[in-house]
Scaffold this active site. Structure first.
Site, mmCIF file in Angstrom:
data_model
loop_
_atom_site.group_PDB
_atom_site.id
_atom_site.type_symbol
_atom_site.label_atom_id
_atom_site.label_comp_id
_atom_site.label_asym_id
_atom_site.label_seq_id
_atom_site.Cartn_x
_atom_site.Cartn_y
_atom_site.Cartn_z
ATOM 1 N N PRO A 24 -13.459 29.094 0.061
ATOM 2 C CA PRO A 24 -12.834 28.590 1.287
ATOM 3 C C PRO A 24 -11.464 27.985 0.999
ATOM 4 C CG PRO A 24 -14.689 27.193 0.617
ATOM 5 C CD PRO A 24 -14.709 28.386 -0.263
ATOM 6 N N CYS A 26 -8.433 26.178 3.389
ATOM 7 C CA CYS A 26 -7.889 25.764 4.687
ATOM 8 C C CYS A 26 -6.538 26.416 4.933
ATOM 9 C CB CYS A 26 -7.643 24.255 4.703
ATOM 10 S SG CYS A 26 -9.120 23.297 4.792
ATOM 11 N N ALA A 60 -12.984 25.547 5.268
ATOM 12 C CA ALA A 60 -13.701 24.391 5.820
ATOM 13 C C ALA A 60 -13.558 24.395 7.338
ATOM 14 C CB ALA A 60 -13.141 23.109 5.232
ATOM 15 N N GLN A 102 -17.664 28.118 5.434
ATOM 16 C CA GLN A 102 -17.967 26.783 4.918
ATOM 17 C C GLN A 102 -18.038 25.810 6.090
ATOM 18 O OE1 GLN A 102 -14.953 24.441 2.744
ATOM 19 N NE2 GLN A 102 -16.440 24.240 1.093
ATOM 20 N N TYR A 186 -15.179 14.838 0.937
ATOM 21 C CA TYR A 186 -15.472 14.890 2.369
ATOM 22 C C TYR A 186 -16.857 14.272 2.628
ATOM 23 C CZ TYR A 186 -11.209 17.558 2.347
ATOM 24 O OH TYR A 186 -9.902 17.925 2.160
ATOM 25 N N ARG A 234 -21.439 23.585 -1.787
ATOM 26 C CA ARG A 234 -20.352 23.334 -2.742
ATOM 27 C C ARG A 234 -20.359 21.859 -3.100
ATOM 28 N NH1 ARG A 234 -13.921 25.075 -2.719
ATOM 29 N NH2 ARG A 234 -14.451 26.361 -4.482
ATOM 30 N N GLY A 327 -9.395 31.884 -5.905
ATOM 31 C CA GLY A 327 -8.712 31.398 -4.713
ATOM 32 C C GLY A 327 -7.240 31.742 -4.683
ATOM 33 N N ARG A 328 -6.444 30.879 -5.339
ATOM 34 C CA ARG A 328 -4.996 31.053 -5.234
ATOM 35 C C ARG A 328 -4.515 32.400 -5.768
ATOM 36 N NH1 ARG A 328 -4.038 25.323 -7.873
ATOM 37 N NH2 ARG A 328 -6.009 26.035 -8.763
HETATM 38 C C1 LIG Z 1 -4.533 26.358 0.301
HETATM 39 C C2 LIG Z 1 -5.861 25.856 -0.194
HETATM 40 C C3 LIG Z 1 -6.806 25.407 0.730
HETATM 41 C C4 LIG Z 1 -8.061 24.980 0.290
HETATM 42 N N1 LIG Z 1 -9.023 24.646 1.210
HETATM 43 C C5 LIG Z 1 -10.304 24.425 0.805
HETATM 44 C C6 LIG Z 1 -11.363 24.330 1.751
HETATM 45 O O1 LIG Z 1 -11.201 24.552 2.951
HETATM 46 N N2 LIG Z 1 -12.601 24.030 1.286
HETATM 47 C C7 LIG Z 1 -12.853 23.868 -0.053
HETATM 48 O O2 LIG Z 1 -13.993 23.596 -0.429
HETATM 49 N N3 LIG Z 1 -11.861 24.015 -0.969
HETATM 50 C C8 LIG Z 1 -10.627 24.320 -0.582
HETATM 51 N N4 LIG Z 1 -9.648 24.577 -1.505
HETATM 52 C C9 LIG Z 1 -10.023 24.674 -2.942
HETATM 53 C C10 LIG Z 1 -10.311 26.144 -3.312
HETATM 54 O O3 LIG Z 1 -11.458 26.619 -2.637
HETATM 55 C C11 LIG Z 1 -10.530 26.329 -4.816
HETATM 56 O O4 LIG Z 1 -11.644 25.593 -5.212
HETATM 57 C C12 LIG Z 1 -9.308 25.896 -5.616
HETATM 58 O O5 LIG Z 1 -8.116 26.461 -5.100
HETATM 59 C C13 LIG Z 1 -9.461 26.254 -7.098
HETATM 60 O O6 LIG Z 1 -9.611 27.649 -7.262
HETATM 61 P P1 LIG Z 1 -8.344 28.580 -7.688
HETATM 62 O O7 LIG Z 1 -7.753 28.001 -8.942
HETATM 63 O O8 LIG Z 1 -8.952 29.944 -7.905
HETATM 64 O O9 LIG Z 1 -7.387 28.547 -6.565
HETATM 65 C C14 LIG Z 1 -8.369 24.963 -1.097
HETATM 66 C C15 LIG Z 1 -7.387 25.369 -2.003
HETATM 67 C C16 LIG Z 1 -6.163 25.829 -1.575
HETATM 68 C C17 LIG Z 1 -5.163 26.323 -2.588
#
Ligand SMILES: Cc1cc2nc3c(=O)[nH]c(=O)nc-3n(C[C@H](O)[C@H](O)[C@H](O)COP(=O)(O)O)c2cc1C
Length: 366
Positions: A24, A26, A60, A102, A186, A234, A327-328
């Site tokens: 997830p 945001c 989320a 989520q 949260y 999570r 994610g990113r």
């Molecule tokens: C733009 C952005 C928004 C995010 N929003 C959420 C979210 O809505 N819920 C959540 O549990 N984590 C959120 N995260 C965390 C990501 O789900 C993830 O755990 C984090 O980016 C690490 O993974 P990565 O290194 O592959 O990006 C967000 C991360 C980013 C970069």
């Protein structure tokens, strides 16, 4: 070569085509400030499914208006929001991906300005700017945010019911799996943590008390969704501070989650202690996932800077997790899944037929 990343995985009645899942994230893109998904969300989430993700877990999504991080968050507290998510789910399915969402309540970290495009990113919104009163386990502020009001019993019951009602809407919209957000500082994480939960009633005190709300939410959601549908949670497996929620406590909580019908835990960390020193780097959270996978019966997903296919493959091949979330790296390269399949010498099935001519060189090399 065995390709763990490309192997399907089955949870209850759901089989997901591979173990490359998008976590997830945001987007702060519900432009009407009504929690309703737009074309933006179709395009955004659809691109990951087209790009080879096994499952895409939507950001989320507030189970109550006051549970949103910002007014631009998605919500699922009413039928209009459910209907706007239906085409997103259908689009993910059309590309062969499973659709997850989520369900979230931001607790004391709600009512903030989005991370971008505003005057004070991440700061508490004033009432004049559309902010609202936040709630938490105790009236303890997170960092410089406005202090929340401690939830009373009735407020707690309302949160539990809202998670269950949102879960029913998610099932109705066609989602294949649900995730309860109990990480990143949260509401449900705030209850778990001795830093933010100073309650003296049955929702505070020892770990069993602090975990009570999470387990009530899990029970309510589990009871509201079909038997065959996977339920994920999570967690932040550590807060990276002395005296906070840590891996030993997380191990107990994950064991309880398994007893309450949770099918997989995603292992993240941090988010509830502003000054925490987090050792951010490639795969930095993977040892937490590996620990929980080894100590409990629970399948886990690993997340956090697992940016390359070989790195992700290694996490699975060495038994540290059952699924990898990217994610990113998927934001940077929405065809990440296709590239992984090609570089791990998978077949070309994952490439949508109209795109296959674009990958001929890579396929020939494979
Ligand atoms: C733009 C952005 C928004 C995010 N929003 C959420 C979210 O809505 N819920 C959540 O549990 N984590 C959120 N995260 C965390 C990501 O789900 C993830 O755990 C984090 O980016 C690490 O993974 P990565 O290194 O592959 O990006 C967000 C991360 C980013 C970069």
């Amino acid at each position: 070569m065995t390709q763990h990343l490309l192997a399907p995985i089955t949870l209850r009645d759901l089989t997901v085509r591979n173990r490359i899942w998008v976590p997830p994230m945001c987007q702060y893109a519900a432009a009407g400030l009504d929690g309703i998904a737009t074309d933006y969300h179709l395009m955004h989430y659809g691109s990951f499914a087209r790009g080879g993700a096994g499952a895409v877990i939507l950001e989320a999504t507030g189970v109550l208006p006051e549970g949103r991080i910002s007014p631009q968050d998605l919500g699922l507290w009413d039928g209009a929001q459910r209907e706007a998510l239906r085409p997103v789910v259908d689009l993910l399915h059309s590309f062969g991906a499973a659709a997850g969402i989520q369900l979230a309540h931001a607790g004391r970290k709600a009512s903030t300005e989005p991370e971008w495009g505003t005057a004070h990113p991440g700061a508490s919104l004033t009432a004049a700017d559309g902010g609202w009163e936040t709630v938490g386990p105790s009236a303890i502020a997170y960092d410089a945010l406005t202090a929340p009001t401690a939830l009373d019993e009735a407020g707690i019951d309302e949160v539990v019911a809202a998670f269950a009602a949102s879960a029913v809407r998610a099932v109705d919209a066609g989602f294949d799996l649900l995730e309860v957000h109990a990480a990143h500082g949260y509401l449900l994480h705030e209850f778990l943590s001795p830093l933010s939960n100073h309650r003296t009633d049955s929702y505070g005190g020892d770990l069993a008390g602090r975990a009570r709300l999470l387990l009530r939410v899990v029970d309510a959601v589990r009871a509201a969704i079909p038997e065959g549908m996977p339920l994920l949670v999570r967690i932040s497996a550590t807060e990276w501070v002395e005296g906070g929620f840590d891996l030993a406590q997380a191990t107990e909580v994950v064991t309880w989650l398994g007893e309450h019908g949770v099918d997989m835990v995603d292992v993240s960390s941090g988010g509830n202690a502003a000054g925490a020193r987090i050792p951010v780097g490639p795969g930095y959270q993977t040892p937490l996932a590996a620990h929980l996978r080894e100590r409990t019966e629970m399948p886990v997903s690993a997340v956090g800077m697992l940016d390359t296919p070989f790195q992700a493959e290694h996490v699975l091949a060495t038994g540290q997790a059952d699924v990898v979330r990217v994610g990113r790296a998927f934001l940077r390269a929405p065809n990440w899944g296709i590239d992984a399949a090609l570089s791990l010498r998978g077949d070309n099935e994952i490439i949508p037929p109209p795109y296959r001519r674009a990958f001929r060189q890579q396929l020939r090399r494979g």
